[in-house]
Design a protein around this motif. Structure first.
Motif, mmCIF file in Angstrom:
data_model
loop_
_atom_site.group_PDB
_atom_site.id
_atom_site.type_symbol
_atom_site.label_atom_id
_atom_site.label_comp_id
_atom_site.label_asym_id
_atom_site.label_seq_id
_atom_site.Cartn_x
_atom_site.Cartn_y
_atom_site.Cartn_z
ATOM 1 N N ILE A 61 28.843 92.063 -69.568
ATOM 2 C CA ILE A 61 28.252 91.551 -70.804
ATOM 3 C C ILE A 61 27.771 92.775 -71.568
ATOM 4 O O ILE A 61 26.929 93.527 -71.079
ATOM 5 N N ALA A 62 28.325 92.982 -72.757
ATOM 6 C CA ALA A 62 27.999 94.174 -73.545
ATOM 7 C C ALA A 62 27.469 93.767 -74.911
ATOM 8 O O ALA A 62 28.137 93.039 -75.646
ATOM 9 N N GLY A 63 26.278 94.224 -75.234
ATOM 10 C CA GLY A 63 25.689 93.936 -76.534
ATOM 11 C C GLY A 63 25.711 95.165 -77.411
ATOM 12 O O GLY A 63 25.478 96.281 -76.933
ATOM 13 N N ALA A 64 26.013 94.960 -78.693
ATOM 14 C CA ALA A 64 26.076 96.098 -79.596
ATOM 15 C C ALA A 64 25.869 95.647 -81.030
ATOM 16 O O ALA A 64 26.202 94.530 -81.402
ATOM 17 N N GLY A 65 25.326 96.550 -81.823
ATOM 18 C CA GLY A 65 25.113 96.281 -83.236
ATOM 19 C C GLY A 65 25.883 97.261 -84.098
ATOM 20 O O GLY A 65 26.459 98.238 -83.617
ATOM 21 N N LYS A 66 25.904 96.959 -85.381
ATOM 22 C CA LYS A 66 26.568 97.769 -86.406
ATOM 23 C C LYS A 66 28.041 97.967 -86.068
ATOM 24 O O LYS A 66 28.800 97.016 -86.039
#
Length: 166
Positions: A61-66
């Motif tokens: 599970i990988a969370g990332a922004g922009k």
């Protein structure tokens, strides 16, 4: 051995990513959690992602922004399921992150949940693992029943007291 790896690019993602961890805890699923920036420390990221399978990880599970490259880079290096969580950002409200994660090139899929969808990422990881784990599947069925029962109870209360007193 951790069956799920939760990775985020910044500690500012923790409130969302913790929802995935909370659900995995609820289901009794072992996981590891780490903060790695694919852009700021690519050497550490590559070592971590390439070693995930050897560590027993079945789902990332990988969370990332922009620009949100972290989930896609995980999928490029890890041959089992990757679930991306687009983070809401102050600039474009997370739509930039959503587009970055769902628009993966052919051959490198990332399953993507809603913007800030930490709990759903945990649920999806559990469902993936439940395809080969009858005990976990039973726990997920219980979870679904609890959700249904909660809605039924709320409706009964509404009918009993009316919307003004709800």
């Amino acid at each position: 051995m951790a069956k799920v790896a939760i990775v985020m690019g910044s500690d500012s993602d923790m409130p969302v990513m913790s929802k995935a961890a909370d659900f995995l805890d609820q289901m009794g699923i072992d996981y590891e959690m780490t903060i790695i920036s694919a852009h700021r420390e690519p050497d550490i990221f590559f070592e971590w992602a390439k070693g995930a399978e050897e560590r027993g990880v079945k789902v990332i599970i990988a969370g990332a922004g922009k620009a949100a490259h972290l989930p896609g880079m995980c999928a490029a290096l890890f041959q089992m399921p990757v679930i991306g969580i687009p983070m809401k950002t102050s600039d474009l409200g997370g739509v930039d992150s959503l587009y970055s994660i769902v628009q993966m090139p052919s051959g490198i899929p990332v399953a993507t949940v809603a913007i800030n969808g930490g709990q759903n990422a945990g649920i999806l990881a559990a469902k993936i693992l439940a395809t080969s784990d009858a005990e976990l599947l039973a726990k997920l069925k219980d979870f679904s029943k609890e959700m249904k029962d909660s809605v039924v109870e709320k409706d009964a209360r509404l009918k009993e007291v009316g919307y003004r007193n709800y």
